[in-house]
Structure formats: C-alpha cells, structure tokens
Write an enzyme that holds these catalytic residues in place. Structure first.
Site, short mmCIF file in Angstrom:
data_model
loop_
_atom_site.label_atom_id
_atom_site.label_comp_id
_atom_site.label_asym_id
_atom_site.label_seq_id
_atom_site.Cartn_x
_atom_site.Cartn_y
_atom_site.Cartn_z
N SER A 127 5.32 -32.57 -7.40
CA SER A 127 6.32 -32.72 -8.47
C SER A 127 7.69 -32.17 -8.08
O SER A 127 7.80 -31.17 -7.36
CB SER A 127 5.81 -31.96 -9.70
N GLU A 129 9.37 -30.47 -9.94
CA GLU A 129 9.47 -29.11 -10.49
C GLU A 129 9.31 -28.06 -9.38
O GLU A 129 9.64 -26.90 -9.57
CB GLU A 129 8.43 -28.89 -11.59
N TYR A 151 3.66 -23.85 -13.59
CA TYR A 151 3.35 -25.23 -13.18
C TYR A 151 3.96 -25.52 -11.80
O TYR A 151 3.27 -26.00 -10.89
CB TYR A 151 3.90 -26.20 -14.23
P1 NAP Z 1 -0.97 -36.27 -17.92
O1 NAP Z 1 -0.72 -37.49 -18.75
O2 NAP Z 1 -0.76 -34.94 -18.54
O3 NAP Z 1 -2.47 -36.35 -17.39
C1 NAP Z 1 -3.09 -35.24 -16.81
C2 NAP Z 1 -4.54 -35.60 -16.53
O4 NAP Z 1 -5.19 -34.48 -15.92
C3 NAP Z 1 -5.36 -35.95 -17.78
O5 NAP Z 1 -6.13 -37.10 -17.50
C4 NAP Z 1 -6.25 -34.73 -17.94
O6 NAP Z 1 -7.51 -35.00 -18.53
C5 NAP Z 1 -6.47 -34.36 -16.47
N1 NAP Z 1 -7.02 -33.02 -16.32
C6 NAP Z 1 -6.61 -31.88 -16.91
N2 NAP Z 1 -7.41 -30.85 -16.56
C7 NAP Z 1 -8.37 -31.36 -15.74
C8 NAP Z 1 -9.48 -30.81 -15.09
N3 NAP Z 1 -9.82 -29.52 -15.21
N4 NAP Z 1 -10.25 -31.61 -14.32
C9 NAP Z 1 -9.95 -32.94 -14.21
N5 NAP Z 1 -8.91 -33.53 -14.83
C10 NAP Z 1 -8.12 -32.74 -15.58
O7 NAP Z 1 -0.09 -36.31 -16.60
P2 NAP Z 1 0.67 -37.56 -15.89
O8 NAP Z 1 2.04 -37.65 -16.44
O9 NAP Z 1 -0.22 -38.74 -15.89
O10 NAP Z 1 0.82 -37.00 -14.41
C11 NAP Z 1 -0.15 -37.22 -13.41
C12 NAP Z 1 -0.01 -36.19 -12.31
O11 NAP Z 1 1.30 -36.31 -11.74
C13 NAP Z 1 -0.14 -34.74 -12.79
O12 NAP Z 1 -0.75 -34.01 -11.74
C14 NAP Z 1 1.30 -34.30 -12.97
O13 NAP Z 1 1.42 -32.91 -12.85
C15 NAP Z 1 1.96 -35.04 -11.83
N6 NAP Z 1 3.37 -35.33 -12.00
C16 NAP Z 1 3.78 -35.97 -13.13
C17 NAP Z 1 5.13 -36.28 -13.29
C18 NAP Z 1 5.63 -37.00 -14.51
O14 NAP Z 1 6.84 -37.02 -14.74
N7 NAP Z 1 4.76 -37.65 -15.29
C19 NAP Z 1 6.06 -35.93 -12.28
C20 NAP Z 1 5.57 -35.31 -11.13
C21 NAP Z 1 4.23 -35.03 -10.99
P3 NAP Z 1 -7.83 -34.65 -20.09
O15 NAP Z 1 -7.39 -35.86 -20.87
O16 NAP Z 1 -9.30 -34.43 -20.10
O17 NAP Z 1 -7.04 -33.42 -20.43
#
Ligand code: NAP
Length: 327
Positions: A127, A129, A151
């Site tokens: 990320s 961040e 984070y």
């Molecule tokens: P999100 O919508 O918050 O999804 C996070 C996912 O992680 C959910 O499916 C959640 O499942 C799962 N999770 C949480 N705890 C877990 C555990 N203990 N074991 C297995 N799965 C778990 O995030 P996103 O926006 O799709 O982002 C995807 C990834 O990219 C993340 O790693 C995020 O940090 C990274 N990222 C995102 C952005 C952005 O702008 N969106 C930018 C840079 C990086 P539950 O539904 O069960 O909670």
C-alpha cells in the site's frame, strides 16, 4: 485451466479480481474466514464460478491446508485489516493479520511448494500508506518508507517479508504498491464511499449531513477495477518484482465533495458537511502521489477511469442502492 487462490475474496478488490480471473478462464478459489461468514453469499451471488474455501490469515495450519487443497498456480494475498483508522484502535490485531498474515501465507507456499516453490506465483497487496510522511514526490518503487499508522507499519513488514522470501527462497513473490482505489463496492467506512453514500442519502432526504475529519487530505485515487488488472499483469511476468500502481493525479477530500454533490445535482455542498475531531487521526498522511512509470513501461498498464468518472459512478450507484432500499 490455471488455478488461482484469492484471500480477501469478499472485500472490494477480491470481488473485482474474482470477476477478472473467472473471465480469463481461471479455476478460482476464494478464501473466506469464520463459520458460515454471511459475506460469502455476496461472492456466491455475484460469481457462482468461484469456489469458497475456509481459512484464516491468523492460522498457519489453515493456510497450509488451503494451499495443499487448491494447488494454486497463483496466490493473491488481499486479506487484511485494511482501514487505517481501525488500525489505530486495534494495532495488535492489525499487525497480526495485515503483517504476520503475509509471512504465514508465504510459509504455507514454501512448505507446500517444497523445492518447486517458485511454481506458485504470489502477489502481496502492499500500500501507498507505507510512504506515509513522504520523503519524495511523486513516490516510486525506490522511495523510502515512513509509515504513519499501525496499518502502514504492518504493510511495510508484509512488503519486506515478500521481498525476503523472493531473495531467500527463490519464490515468485511480487509486491504491488497500490495507491488508493475505490468503487461502488468500497466499504462504507472509507471516506470516498462515506461521501458518495452520504450525498445519495442527502439527495433522497434520508440524511442531513456528512461528518468528516480534515478536508485537506489529498490522495491519488483510482478505480479498483483498473487496479486488479494490474495485479494480474504483475503475476504474468517471468520475474517477480515490486510495482507502484497509481494515476499520478492528486485530489483533496474537498474536491471529492465538490464533485460528489455536483454529480447528485446539489448546490452549495458546504452547508451539508461538518467536521468532527473524532475523525482526526493521531498521525495523518497529508498527501500521496504515485509514479506508475515502471508498471506502464513493463506491464503496459494504465488507468482507464478518471477521478470525476469514478466519483460519478459511486454517487450514481449509491443513489440507486439507497432508493431501492427506501422502496
Ligand atoms: P477490504 O475491502 O477491506 O477487504 C479486506 C478483506 O480481508 C476482506 O475480505 C476480509 O474478510 C479479509 N480479511 C480480514 N481479516 C482476515 C483474516 N484474518 N483472514 C483472512 N481474510 C481476512 O480491502 P480492499 O480494499 O479489497 O483491499 C484489498 C487489499 O489491498 C488489502 O490488503 C488492502 O490493505 C490492500 N490495499 C488496498 C488499497 C485500497 O485503496 N483499496 C490500497 C492499497 C492496498 P472479512 O469480510 O471476513 O472481514
């Protein structure tokens, strides 16, 4: 048929990536945590071709079992505590899932893959961040990290662990340093969706105001559908590497508000927005701007959806959803 395993399948990116992988002919497996997790139904309804499999990034034995069962060609590790504000309130949980979870998944691949472990290609969702209090602008793959939240710190651990497994064990492990990306599937806790949903509800007379922290925070915002394509492109490269994925454009929350209220046909947005100390963080990341030149040159990737198109798409989707809910 190539086989892909996606953690975080029911999150924003997991849902877009699942669609892309199924369309590309992958046998797609999504890891889902908990007992009878209701969010699994969203994935089943959207994409019946995805096979859901139980596992948790906090439980190494479950990850080994998942990798053994799926025998994936590609693993996309999207699972995380992904909300910066929550990471301040639950720092240990964030370190465990967002940081150590990466190490556990890499260990599972190493253990199951054995001497052929570079057969399984690994993508880590890193990320912007990690750049935090930025040392240079725009940020590239070479910019030093200075995370400003639990984070960000956990993501730095995940990033370097990915690099370390690549260098130590020859794993095909890639880290995508993605700048913010949004969509109508973004969680309601994130500022872009909080704004698009709040604007829709104000338009429909269901809510009076949107309450936010600082309006001057600036981010490089893209569309999640474009960004999951970059993840896939990274894993098609023969050599694993690190890539920044960004639009190169920066916009403030103030600009986001102007566009969102305009998209709903509401004038004078200031009277519908209030600021609350509760939404300020112990340490802020003021501005992020990415330079995705490497991804453009090596992967041929570029974003397709502009910032104003993204905001309009989100407001329109929320208007439809909220109107449907109110009927
Ligand atoms: P999100 O919508 O918050 O999804 C996070 C996912 O992680 C959910 O499916 C959640 O499942 C799962 N999770 C949480 N705890 C877990 C555990 N203990 N074991 C297995 N799965 C778990 O995030 P996103 O926006 O799709 O982002 C995807 C990834 O990219 C993340 O790693 C995020 O940090 C990274 N990222 C995102 C952005 C952005 O702008 N969106 C930018 C840079 C990086 P539950 O539904 O069960 O909670």
């Amino acid at each position: 048929m190539p086989r892909a395993l996606v953690t975080g399948i029911d999150g924003q990116d997991g849902r877009y990536l699942a669609e892309l992988l199924v369309a590309k002919g992958y046998e797609t497996f999504g890891m889902i945590r908990g007992q009878n997790n209701p969010r699994g139904q969203i994935v089943r309804d959207e994409n019946p071709a995805v096979e859901l499999i139980e596992g948790d990034l906090q439980d190494l034995s479950s990850l080994i079992a998942v990798v053994e069962q799926v025998q994936p060609d590609e693993v996309y590790n999207l699972g995380a505590v992904s909300f910066v504000a929550l990471s301040f309130r639950q720092p240990e949980l964030t370190a465990d899932i967002t940081g150590l979870g990466v190490l556990r998944m890499l260990e599972a691949i190493r253990v199951v893959g054995g001497t052929q472990n570079n057969r399984i290609r690994f993508y880590q969702a890193s990320s912007s961040e990690m750049f935090g209090k930025v040392r240079q602008t725009p940020q590239t793959e070479e910019t030093p990290f200075h995370p400003r939240s639990p984070y960000g710190a956990a993501k730095v651990f995940g990033h370097y662990t990915t690099v370390n497994y690549r260098e130590s064990y020859g794993l095909h492990a890639t880290s995508g340093i993605l700048f913010n990306h949004e969509s109508p599937r973004r969680g309601l806790e994130f500022v872009t969706r909080k704004v698009s949903n709040g604007v829709a509800r104000i338009k429909l007379g269901l809510q009076e105001k949107v309450t936010l922290g600082t309006l001057e925070t600036a981010r490089d915002w893209g569309f999640a559908g474009d960004y999951v394509e970059a993840m896939w492109l990274m894993l098609q490269e023969d050599e694993p590497d690190d890539y920044v994925i960004a639009t190169g454009e920066t916009h403030t929350i103030r600009e986001l508000l102007e566009l969102a209220f305009a998209a709903a046909g509401i004038d004078g947005w200031e009277k519908y927005v209030e600021s609350d100390q509760r939404f300020m963080r112990p340490a802020e990341v003021d501005i992020l701007t990415g330079d995705a030149t490497k991804a453009r040159e090596r992967l041929g990737w570029k974003p397709r959806v502009s910032f104003s198109e993204l905001v309009t798409m989100m407001v329109e989707a929320d208007l439809e959803e909220e109107a449907h809910r109110a009927r």
